[in-house]
Scaffold this active site. Structure first.
Site, short mmCIF file in Angstrom:
data_model
loop_
_atom_site.label_atom_id
_atom_site.label_comp_id
_atom_site.label_asym_id
_atom_site.label_seq_id
_atom_site.Cartn_x
_atom_site.Cartn_y
_atom_site.Cartn_z
N GLN A 7 39.10 53.44 13.51
CA GLN A 7 39.94 54.59 13.16
C GLN A 7 41.09 54.72 14.16
O GLN A 7 42.25 54.94 13.79
CB GLN A 7 39.08 55.86 13.16
CG GLN A 7 39.83 57.11 12.78
CD GLN A 7 40.22 57.13 11.31
OE1 GLN A 7 39.38 56.97 10.44
NE2 GLN A 7 41.50 57.33 11.03
N CYS A 50 41.34 62.02 10.26
CA CYS A 50 40.70 60.75 9.89
C CYS A 50 40.07 60.81 8.50
O CYS A 50 39.85 59.77 7.89
CB CYS A 50 39.65 60.38 10.93
SG CYS A 50 38.37 61.62 11.09
N HIS A 93 34.78 55.77 17.38
CA HIS A 93 35.25 55.30 16.06
C HIS A 93 36.50 54.45 16.30
O HIS A 93 37.62 54.83 15.96
CB HIS A 93 35.54 56.50 15.16
CG HIS A 93 35.60 56.18 13.70
ND1 HIS A 93 35.42 54.90 13.20
CD2 HIS A 93 35.81 56.97 12.60
CE1 HIS A 93 35.53 54.93 11.89
NE2 HIS A 93 35.76 56.17 11.51
#
Ligand code: CP
Ligand code: NVA
Length: 309
Positions: A135, A256, A132
């Site tokens: 992120q 997150c 990710h």
């Protein structure tokens, strides 16, 4: 085939390039707060393909494109039939004829790589089973906001060694953050290379002296059938007020999101003074605007970066 500038994984970038993106993100954040218009992506269109649900990723990319003078189009993966109605390679080549970039959230990282292989426009990974990266860049921006540096920061990740954890390990390794991971056996991060991080099974030990305490869900999207086993396996890994109090006095708590209160984190920590989770969510937008700028209009980055001290 021409090599394109994609954003699939943070290790595609050097420390200098990541710092360059972070500086641009800081500048874009300042400009946004001061309401300075920045139409750097005027006329550009981003396609956004989602095989999994999203709140932050979809909306922050869409609003980020709008604020930059461009436009984003939401593409339902089931509609284009990624790999089912049409091969990924064909979709990539068709979309390359219409769009300026594609952001894709996919079940399989291999599909994102396939997309990048056949695309003549930049492909951005908006989350895969493995990574990710957007992120992770937003998380670095958040740490800079609260700690004013990255190098030498002690980041402790408690929980599942998943996509979010892997991207954090990679970016931390590149940017000089000391990362400690605390997860139960069987849930270690799966990384191809030898990235630098410390594995400490005991969460109390792991968190001691941390500047940042980070967690993510125990059951990621696509793992729902493992939920009851995971609830059992992770039960000693909840970030509680007692646990976070073992970290540095000025430690911040990051997640997150979305969070499952009562599982990986207590409501008290989420709502507590140390929590910066909503600043972190906001930073997705600033960080992604910088990534888009780097990929689609890098000539503007030097112009704006000067406004950051
Ligand atoms: N953190 C994150 O990617 O959130 P969404 O799944 O809501 O996009
Ligand atoms: N690890 C989570 C992150 C969600 C943003 C998942 O993949 O579902």
């Amino acid at each position: 085939m021409e090599i394109k500038n994609h954003f699939l994984c943070t290790n595609d970038y050097s420390a200098d390039e990541l710092n360059y993106i972070l500086k641009a993100a800081q500048a874009l954040k300042i400009m946004h707060k001061k309401k300075v218009p920045c139409n750097y992506l005027a006329g550009k269109v981003l396609g956004m393909i989602f095989e999994k649900p999203s709140n932050r990723t979809r909306i922050s990319f869409e609003v980020g494109m709008y604020q930059s003078g461009g436009k984003a189009i939401y593409i339902k993966a089931s509609e284009i039939g990624l790999g089912a109605r049409e091969p990924v390679a064909d979709i990539a080549r068709v979309l390359s004829r219409y769009l300026d970039a594609v952001m894709i959230r996919a079940n399989s990282h291999d599909d994102i790589e396939e997309m990048a292989r056949f695309s003549s426009i930049p492909i951005i990974n908006g989350l895969s089973d493995k990574y990710h990266p957007c992120q992770a860049v937003a998380d670095m921006l958040t740490i800079l906001d609260f700690k004013e540096r990255l190098e030498g920061i002690n980041l402790c990740y408690i929980g599942d060694g998943n996509n979010v954890c892997s991207s954090l390990i990679m970016i931390s390794s590149i940017l000089g953050i000391n990362m400690t991971v605390s997860c139960p056996e069987g849930y270690d991060p799966v990384l191809d290379d030898n990235y630098k991080y410390k594995l400490v099974r005991n969460p109390e030990q792991a968190v001691t002296g941390a500047d940042v305490v980070y967690t993510d869900v125990w059951t990621s999207m696509g793992q729902e059938q493992e939920r009851s086993k995971r609830l059992q396996d992770f039960k000693k890994y909840t970030v509680t007020e007692d646990l976070i109090n073992l970290a540095d006095r000025k430690a911040v708590f990051m997640h997150c999101l979305p969070a499952h209160r009562g599982e990986e984190v207590t409501d008290g920590v989420m709502e507590g003074k140390k929590s910066v989770v909503f600043d972190q969510a906001e930073n997705r937008m600033h960080a992604q605007k910088a990534i888009l700028l780097k990929l689609l209009a890098p000539q503007f980055i030097d112009d704006i970066s000067g406004i950051v001290k």
